[in-house]
Scaffold this motif. Structure first.
Motif, short mmCIF file in Angstrom:
data_model
loop_
_atom_site.label_atom_id
_atom_site.label_comp_id
_atom_site.label_asym_id
_atom_site.label_seq_id
_atom_site.Cartn_x
_atom_site.Cartn_y
_atom_site.Cartn_z
N PHE A 295 3.15 -0.91 15.26
CA PHE A 295 2.15 -1.29 14.27
C PHE A 295 1.16 -2.30 14.85
O PHE A 295 0.47 -2.00 15.80
CB PHE A 295 2.82 -1.78 12.98
N LEU A 296 1.13 -3.54 14.32
CA LEU A 296 0.13 -4.53 14.74
C LEU A 296 0.68 -5.53 15.76
O LEU A 296 0.03 -6.54 16.04
CB LEU A 296 -0.40 -5.27 13.52
N ALA A 297 1.84 -5.23 16.34
CA ALA A 297 2.50 -6.21 17.20
C ALA A 297 1.68 -6.59 18.42
O ALA A 297 1.76 -7.72 18.90
CB ALA A 297 3.87 -5.69 17.64
N ALA B 19 -1.46 3.70 8.06
CA ALA B 19 -2.84 3.21 8.14
C ALA B 19 -3.25 2.44 6.89
O ALA B 19 -4.15 1.58 6.96
CB ALA B 19 -3.79 4.39 8.36
N LYS B 20 -2.61 2.74 5.77
CA LYS B 20 -2.95 2.07 4.51
C LYS B 20 -1.95 1.00 4.13
O LYS B 20 -2.04 0.43 3.05
CB LYS B 20 -3.07 3.12 3.41
N GLY C 253 0.79 -1.23 0.00
CA GLY C 253 0.00 0.00 0.00
C GLY C 253 0.81 1.27 0.00
O GLY C 253 2.04 1.25 -0.05
N PRO C 254 0.12 2.42 0.10
CA PRO C 254 0.75 3.74 0.09
C PRO C 254 1.62 3.96 1.33
O PRO C 254 1.61 3.17 2.26
CB PRO C 254 -0.44 4.69 0.06
N PRO C 255 2.36 5.09 1.35
CA PRO C 255 3.26 5.36 2.48
C PRO C 255 2.57 5.43 3.84
O PRO C 255 3.15 4.98 4.84
CB PRO C 255 3.88 6.71 2.11
N ALA C 256 1.38 5.98 3.91
CA ALA C 256 0.72 6.13 5.20
C ALA C 256 0.57 4.78 5.88
O ALA C 256 0.08 3.82 5.27
CB ALA C 256 -0.65 6.77 5.01
N PHE D 8 7.48 9.50 6.90
CA PHE D 8 6.17 9.02 7.31
C PHE D 8 6.17 8.21 8.60
O PHE D 8 5.10 7.91 9.15
CB PHE D 8 5.58 8.14 6.19
N TYR D 9 7.36 7.85 9.09
CA TYR D 9 7.42 6.89 10.19
C TYR D 9 8.30 7.40 11.32
O TYR D 9 8.81 8.51 11.28
CB TYR D 9 7.94 5.54 9.67
N ASP D 10 8.46 6.57 12.32
CA ASP D 10 9.35 6.86 13.43
C ASP D 10 10.74 7.22 12.91
O ASP D 10 11.19 6.69 11.89
CB ASP D 10 9.42 5.61 14.33
#
Length: 462
Positions: free
Chosen positions: A85-87, A58-59, A53-56, A382-384
């Motif tokens: 994230f989903l950890a 959430a996506k 998916g895209p950089p964000a 976009f991230y940490d």
């Protein structure tokens, strides 16, 4: 069942770390990535890669459906979520197992119970683990919060039952502040985690943050001693070390033993961390929460024990029992980890994304750098901002600090400002060197010394 192909549902240095552990175990790897991470080191090192998916986030990295579809398409039989994230998403862990794959971590019901800070507090109390004085469960109304705070005494900490990273936390010095700050904490927590539940804890002033690394296979649990993470900025850890310089042998045994009791009481499977506040005036410690995942700071534990925690997680997920016994584990020397972020410490730690023009990483005995960098790499915004973790190991704490000073002096990343100068300065500080710090120590120090942390573009002090 043994794992043959592992999908890595994360990015950055932890994705690289998981890939290396899996490859050493003879397991093929699939790296999912956003469009912004198509050229990342994690993608280059994996056997296969899938754009999700895209950089964000959430996506992409938070898109459980896309991750599961990538696992199915590539024939992965297991998913490792890393950290963040989903950890610690119980629904994601359940979905992985429902899809017939292995989730490398605890079961969804364990994540659900221990990820809810109020439920985890109750579990700790049932296991005989001391907890910070506070509410027995979620706050039901402002009047109940006032009554509890009046009983345990101010200041009190208002904490979100979900999430982490310092969000959903406020400190109230009196009843009026409690009435004002509790709705703010609930609103922030609800926006960040989808859960506005709150509970109260008494503030332990000048407390140390100490955490115990545990491993469980669903039946047996061992501890791998403790780490101290008291040097924090805005409740984010910046310097971690093992073992804690504050604990004597008797307290260490009691603290680590309590962590094992708690983990056993919930049938824990995988790697986890049980966090405590420690009052070095009284020698008392209090459970605060459990992280049901691998931690950013896990390498310092690996350095003092010789145990590959990520490999052990993968083995356990594949059905193997613990490969280490408590009697075989011992502390060997002292280790320190510092987080190298793309931030300018002289400018209020403003993020500093850019291109890695060139670098020189430290080496030599007892020096390790876990990272995701290569020349020409574009740091995505976009991230940490974590670039990597500099870890040193020495025969003693004094030796480890000296080795850290030497390693930071060798460190250079052209084209970026980094937090490296912060650690050079901290390693020189007399209170840090003596171990006389607490969770509130760093921020006042930064107010007095932050402007002096200027650097050249290589990330070294000017």
């Amino acid at each position: 069942m043994p794992i043959n192909k592992l999908l890595i549902a994360n990015r950055g240095e932890i994705a690289v770390r998981i890939n290396r552990a899996a490859r050493e175990l003879g397991i093929r790897t699939v790296q999912v990535h956003s469009a912004a991470d198509a050229d990342s080191l994690a993608v280059e090192l994996a056997d296969e890669a899938v754009d999700i998916g895209p950089p964000a986030a959430a996506k992409s990295y938070l898109n459980a459906g896309a991750i599961l579809e990538a696992a199915r398409e590539t024939g992965a039989d297991a998913v490792h979520p890393g950290y963040g994230f989903l950890a610690e998403n119980a629904e994601f862990a359940d979905a992985v197992e429902t899809a017939g794959m292995i989730f490398v971590g605890p079961r969804g019901d364990t994540i659900r119970r221990m990820g809810d800070k109020a439920a985890a507090r109750q579990a700790a109390q049932e296991a005989g683990v001391p907890t910070v004085p506070g509410s027995d469960g979620l706050l039901t109304d402002p009047g109940a919060a006032r009554a509890i705070a009046d009983k345990i005494g101010y200041p009190v900490m208002i904490k979100a039952t979900a999430g982490g990273g310092g969000r959903g936390i406020r400190i109230a010095q009196n009843g009026d502040e409690l009435d004002t700050l509790a709705p703010q904490a609930a609103s922030e927590a609800n926006a960040a985690f989808g859960d506005g539940g709150l509970y109260l804890e008494k503030v332990i002033e000048r407390a140390r943050h100490i955490e115990v690394q545990i491993l469980g296979d669903g039946n047996e649990v061992v501890h791998l001693f403790e780490r101290e993470c008291s040097l924090q900025r805005r409740r984010q850890k910046v310097w971690e070390e093992a073992p804690s310089p504050a604990l004597d042998a008797e307290t260490r045994e009691a603290l680590c033993g309590s962590a094992v009791r708690l983990a056993k009481s919930v049938g824990y499977r995988g790697a986890g961390t049980i966090e405590y506040l420690y009052d070095d005036k009284t020698g008392e410690f209090y459970f605060i929460e459990m992280n049901t995942r691998i931690q950013v700071e896990h390498p310092v534990t690996e350095e003092i024990t010789g145990v590959d925690l990520v490999a052990e997680m993968i083995r356990i997920a594949g059905g193997a029992p613990l490969s280490v016994r408590q009697a075989d584990l011992a502390i060997k020397g002292h280790a320190i980890e510092v987080r190298i972020n793309a931030e300018d410490p002289a400018n209020n730690f403003m993020p500093f994304p850019g291109v890695v023009a060139d670098f020189r990483f430290p080496g030599g005995p007892g020096v390790r750098f876990d990272h995701m960098l290569y020349p020409g790499y574009q740091i995505p915004p976009f991230y940490d901002s974590l670039l990597g973790k500099l870890i040193v190991h020495g025969e003693s704490r004094e030796h480890a600090i000296a080795r850290l000073q030497r390693a930071v002096s060798e460190f250079r990343i052209d084209g970026l400002k980094t937090t490296a100068p912060l650690f050079s300065a901290l390693a020189e500080d007399a209170e840090v060197r003596s171990g006389a710090v607490h969770t509130g120590w760093l921020e006042p120090w930064l107010e007095d010394n932050g402007a002096g942390l200027a650097q050249n573009e290589g990330g070294l002090a000017a």
